[in-house]
Structures are given as structure tokens and as C-alpha cells.
Design a protein around this motif. Structure first.
Motif, PDB file in Angstrom:
ATOM      1  N   GLU A  46       0.835  -1.188   0.000  1.00  0.00           N
ATOM      2  CA  GLU A  46       0.000   0.000   0.000  1.00  0.00           C
ATOM      3  C   GLU A  46       0.877   1.248   0.000  1.00  0.00           C
ATOM      4  O   GLU A  46       1.964   1.255   0.569  1.00  0.00           O
ATOM      5  N   GLU A  97       4.689   6.649  13.746  1.00  0.00           N
ATOM      6  CA  GLU A  97       4.373   6.170  15.102  1.00  0.00           C
ATOM      7  C   GLU A  97       5.239   6.864  16.149  1.00  0.00           C
ATOM      8  O   GLU A  97       4.877   6.966  17.308  1.00  0.00           O
ATOM      9  N   SER A 143      -4.575   7.391  -0.394  1.00  0.00           N
ATOM     10  CA  SER A 143      -3.972   6.107  -0.088  1.00  0.00           C
ATOM     11  C   SER A 143      -4.352   5.139  -1.199  1.00  0.00           C
ATOM     12  O   SER A 143      -5.496   5.061  -1.614  1.00  0.00           O
ATOM     13  N   VAL A 199      -2.918  13.002  10.352  1.00  0.00           N
ATOM     14  CA  VAL A 199      -3.287  12.236   9.167  1.00  0.00           C
ATOM     15  C   VAL A 199      -4.630  11.541   9.385  1.00  0.00           C
ATOM     16  O   VAL A 199      -5.480  11.487   8.497  1.00  0.00           O
ATOM     17  N   LEU A 200      -4.840  11.035  10.605  1.00  0.00           N
ATOM     18  CA  LEU A 200      -6.109  10.363  10.897  1.00  0.00           C
ATOM     19  C   LEU A 200      -7.280  11.325  10.789  1.00  0.00           C
ATOM     20  O   LEU A 200      -8.299  11.010  10.163  1.00  0.00           O
ATOM     21  N   HIS A 208       3.580   1.213   5.014  1.00  0.00           N
ATOM     22  CA  HIS A 208       4.116   0.669   6.270  1.00  0.00           C
ATOM     23  C   HIS A 208       5.334   1.459   6.729  1.00  0.00           C
ATOM     24  O   HIS A 208       5.508   1.713   7.913  1.00  0.00           O
ATOM     25  N   LEU A 217       3.986   4.711   8.190  1.00  0.00           N
ATOM     26  CA  LEU A 217       3.333   4.514   9.490  1.00  0.00           C
ATOM     27  C   LEU A 217       4.361   4.208  10.569  1.00  0.00           C
ATOM     28  O   LEU A 217       4.245   4.679  11.704  1.00  0.00           O
ATOM     29  N   ASP A 218       5.394   3.433  10.203  1.00  0.00           N
ATOM     30  CA  ASP A 218       6.456   3.153  11.175  1.00  0.00           C
ATOM     31  C   ASP A 218       7.101   4.458  11.626  1.00  0.00           C
ATOM     32  O   ASP A 218       7.317   4.683  12.818  1.00  0.00           O
ATOM     33  N   LEU A 220       0.503  11.306  13.354  1.00  0.00           N
ATOM     34  CA  LEU A 220      -0.458  10.236  13.114  1.00  0.00           C
ATOM     35  C   LEU A 220      -1.872  10.773  13.287  1.00  0.00           C
ATOM     36  O   LEU A 220      -2.773  10.507  12.490  1.00  0.00           O
ATOM     37  N   ARG A 221      -2.030  11.551  14.332  1.00  0.00           N
ATOM     38  CA  ARG A 221      -3.342  12.124  14.604  1.00  0.00           C
ATOM     39  C   ARG A 221      -3.784  13.043  13.473  1.00  0.00           C
ATOM     40  O   ARG A 221      -4.927  12.997  13.022  1.00  0.00           O
ATOM     41  N   SER A 271      -8.115  11.836   7.308  1.00  0.00           N
ATOM     42  CA  SER A 271      -8.795  10.757   6.585  1.00  0.00           C
ATOM     43  C   SER A 271     -10.227  10.597   7.070  1.00  0.00           C
ATOM     44  O   SER A 271     -11.104  10.269   6.267  1.00  0.00           O
ATOM     45  N   PRO A 282       3.081  10.872  17.542  1.00  0.00           N
ATOM     46  CA  PRO A 282       1.628  10.670  17.573  1.00  0.00           C
ATOM     47  C   PRO A 282       0.850  11.848  17.011  1.00  0.00           C
ATOM     48  O   PRO A 282      -0.218  11.658  16.425  1.00  0.00           O
ATOM     49  N   ALA A 283       1.393  13.049  17.150  1.00  0.00           N
ATOM     50  CA  ALA A 283       0.670  14.221  16.641  1.00  0.00           C
ATOM     51  C   ALA A 283       0.520  14.134  15.122  1.00  0.00           C
ATOM     52  O   ALA A 283      -0.510  14.503  14.562  1.00  0.00           O
TER      53      ALA A 283
END
Lengths: 217, 217
Positions: B40, B105, B73, B114-115, B98, B101-102, B111-112, B118, B108-109
DNA sequence: CGATCAATTGACTTAGCTCAAAGCATGTGG
DNA sequence: CCACATGCTTTGAGCTAAGTCAATTGATCG
């Protein structure tokens, strides 16, 4: 809480914190998830079935059906908001988005799990979207049944037995078809041996692969 | 890298790590983003315009148009995969999901961020989906123009001047309409004074609010 | 200034909608 | 356990929006 898949690997502290901000609901059929004054919400479906209804539409257009394992985000913006209505005995866990994200930031793996899931949802929706735009009624209904077979029973090939929790009207609404057209397509698919039905809700798919072929590329 | 919005607040270490795994592309018009063997991918659009085309469809159904700021994505599963094709000089930054994302991680900010984005995309798509299922040709085209006005020029009310990077064929394809129907709707909207056009691509929306009303609820 | 490809317009066909009338499940009261 | 009432579901007959096929006009570029 551990039964919710993305939370499976969380540390006890994070779980404890999530417990304090989670709101559990058990809604009887056809009841709606009550509005919280304001703010985006994130909902984890844990049991039953639900429909997500578009806001501000007199007819209440159905945006999606939701089943256990699904994550639904419900924004509060007037045009983006939506209502979740139980189709059968519905169980769910609800968070205010900012509270959930604050808690989840402690555990990047959780955040990652939720992110991966939502990227997945985006993909699924893309395909659904394409279906709605370019498919005939027959293809939509066939695709819908395949989808339900997969999501409700995990069937991916061969025969499949399922109970639809929604009526023809809701199916039509979600596919952008009328109730009559859905019914006619059921009749046609039945006549050609792709499915058999008994009662309102029971559907037997003879061969989900064959039906998938009917749904088109 | 800092110019990509979700990365704005990242620590220098994370940025450095992202730099090492990022692949930048600059594609000329109508060129496709090359397939990477497998896995992906997450793509950040930084310039130009692109269309996302459905996989395995002979006609290449358009799933979405993408503009700077968008995150796409692209999964690799045969039914979920898609191709990104430049509509104009396209610039983007690509990651293997992957790897991204690795790296994310650690922060976290990020990741947040991007979340949250989405989840937002999911909402937008829901509405788009509803449009395709339940709207007339006129409503679809009006809604499309409003959408383009908002995304290409940030216009939310009043008049709006824009250059469509895609032709009538692509518009029709993305809306589930034929090229002729799109053209007829343009003619109609033009006749009623909602828009004026000059050349193939230039569109002047007289009043985006009025057009939004035509797009329906 | 043609050549070429996109957009428009027109005439006709058709899939799916609307309106209307049965036919069946499912639940309730006798 | 059966009769009936209610609300889904199915079926039928016509209508309309959008698709198809075909021809024309208009933009863009060498």
C-alpha cells in the motif's frame, strides 16, 4: 473494551482511560443515536446493525449500513453530520473525537490501527461510489447482496445464507434506486437462480462468486 | 517536506526520517504514477491536479479528482487498487504505507493529523456518494462546479473564476454521466446565467451560493 | 491555415421512476 | 389455532430523464 478490535493490544492504562470517556449505548430497533450537543464523535459498533442517514435531507438518504467491527465518525458540521439509526438491537461504544484522540495519542499503535482502518474504509467507499455512479440497477443489487454476504457472514465464495436486517426500501435508498426497482431485480435474480428468498429477510445466495460476476467489474 | 501540511509541526528527527523514505515525483500531464511492485502507498499531492482511476475497469472509471493538500492512499489489493494520472503538471510525495506509518508512530501528533484528515475524507466521500446515488444530472453538474470552485479557488460565496483541469469526458465519467449529458447541463446552466464559459476550461460562476442551491440539499 | 480533437446539438431509444393495484408476511385478538 | 388488519413486497402500465448514435461546430496547435 478489549473486545473492540483496535483496542486489543492497548496497555491497561490506555484501556482504563478509554473506559472513563467511553459512552456505551444499546439501542432498540429503529431508535436513533441521540445527538450530543456538539463536536465530532467516533463510534465503534459492537453488535447488531445500523444505517447511517444523511443530514438535512427530507427523505433521509442512507449513506451506509454499519455492522459490528465498523468504526463510524460522525462530524457535527451541518452539511457533514449524520444520524445513526438501529436496524436491529444495536450495541455501540461512542467517544467524543477529541477526547478519544487525546487518549489515543498516548498509544501510537492504537492511533495507527484506527488510521489503517479508516484508510481501508476510504478504499471501500471509493468502490461503492463507483458502483453508484456507473452501475445498472441489476449490478447494484447484485453487488449489494455480495457485500452483505461478505460482511454479515464472512462468505467469500460458494453458497451463503443471510438475514438482511433492512427492508427493500432501505436497500433501494442506499443504492439510489426505488423500492420497486429493487424488488424487480430480486425477482429477476431469483428467476435466474442466483438467489432464493424466504420471508422478507432470509436470502440464500447459491454461489457468491457467480453473483459477484453479475455485479460487474 | 515542511510544506506538506500535516508535517508542519513535526520534530526535525521525524522530518529527517521521512525524507529518507519519501519518493518525490513530478509527472507531466496525462502521465500515470508508476506502480510499485507491491504494498500500500500513501501519496501527498503538493502541486497540480490528478485523477484517481478505478482498477480493472476497461473504461477506467474516475474515482476522484485530487488537488494540492490531498492525501491519497492507494492499496495494492487487486479490487481496491487504483491509478493516479496527472491532469496537469503534477507534483507529489509518495511513501510506502508501512514505512510511513512506522516513521509516524514516533510522532503521535503526526499520526493524529493524518487520521483526522482521513476521517474528513470519509465524510466528504459520504456526501459525494449520496450525490451520485440520488441526484439528477443537473444537480450533479452543479454540485461538481461548486466543489471545484471551493477546492480550486477556495471560493465559498459570491462569484468565482476557475480553470477546470479536466475535460467534459472526465467530468462525466466521475459523475456517472455521459459527455453529452454534461455538455447539455453546461449549456442549460449557461443559458440560465449561473455560469459563463470561455474556451474549453475557463468557467466563471456568477454566484456560487446560487449554484449550490441548484445542486440540491 | 488547415488538421485534429473536444464540445455541442439533434433525433431516437431505453432503463428506471411514478402511480396504482394486488399479494404476502407478521402480529393481534377472539 | 384461526381470522383479520397492517405494512411490506411484488407486479403492471405508462412516462421521463438520461443514454446512444450521428452530425456539426468550435478550440488549439503545429
Amino acid at each position: 473494551m478489549r473486545d473492540i478490535e483496535p483496542f486489543a493490544c492497548c496497555s491497561p492504562e490506555v484501556i482504563a482511560r478509554l473506559e472513563t470517556i467511553a459512552q456505551r449505548f444499546a439501542l432498540p430497533s429503529s431508535e436513533a443515536l441521540p445527538e450530543t450537543g456538539h463536536g465530532e464523535r467516533i463510534v465503534f459498533i459492537t453488535g447488531g446493525a445500523a444505517k447511517l442517514i444523511a443530514p438535512g435531507t427530507p427523505k433521509g438518504h442512507i449513506l451506509a449500513f454499519q455492522f459490528p467491527g465498523d468504526i463510524v465518525s460522525i462530524s457535527h458540521r451541518p452539511e457533514g453530520s449524520a444520524t445513526l439509526v438501529a436496524l436491529s438491537e444495536l450495541e455501540l461504544v461512542m467517544f467524543l473525537a477529541h477526547e478519544f484522540l487525546d487518549a489515543a495519542e498516548i498509544d501510537p499503535a492504537l492511533l495507527r490501527a484506527v488510521l489503517v482502518r479508516s484508510l481501508d474504509t476510504i478504499q471501500r467507499n471509493r468502490i461503492r461510489m463507483m458502483r453508484l455512479g456507473h452501475r445498472t440497477a441489476r449490478q447494484r443489487v447484485a453487488g449489494f447482496l455480495v457485500n452483505m454476504g461478505e460482511r454479515l457472514c464472512g462468505c467469500t465464495s460458494g453458497p451463503c445464507e443471510l438475514d438482511l436486517p433492512m427492508g427493500r426500501g432501505d436497500i433501494g435508498n442506499s443504492l439510489g434506486l426505488t423500492i420497486e426497482t429493487v424488488s424487480r431485480q430480486f425477482t429477476e435474480l431469483r428467476g435466474e437462480g442466483f438467489v432464493t428468498t424466504s420471508g422478507r429477510s432470509a436470502v440464500h445466495i447459491a454461489d457468491i462468486d457467480a453473483l459477484r460476476r453479475e455485479a460487474g467489474p
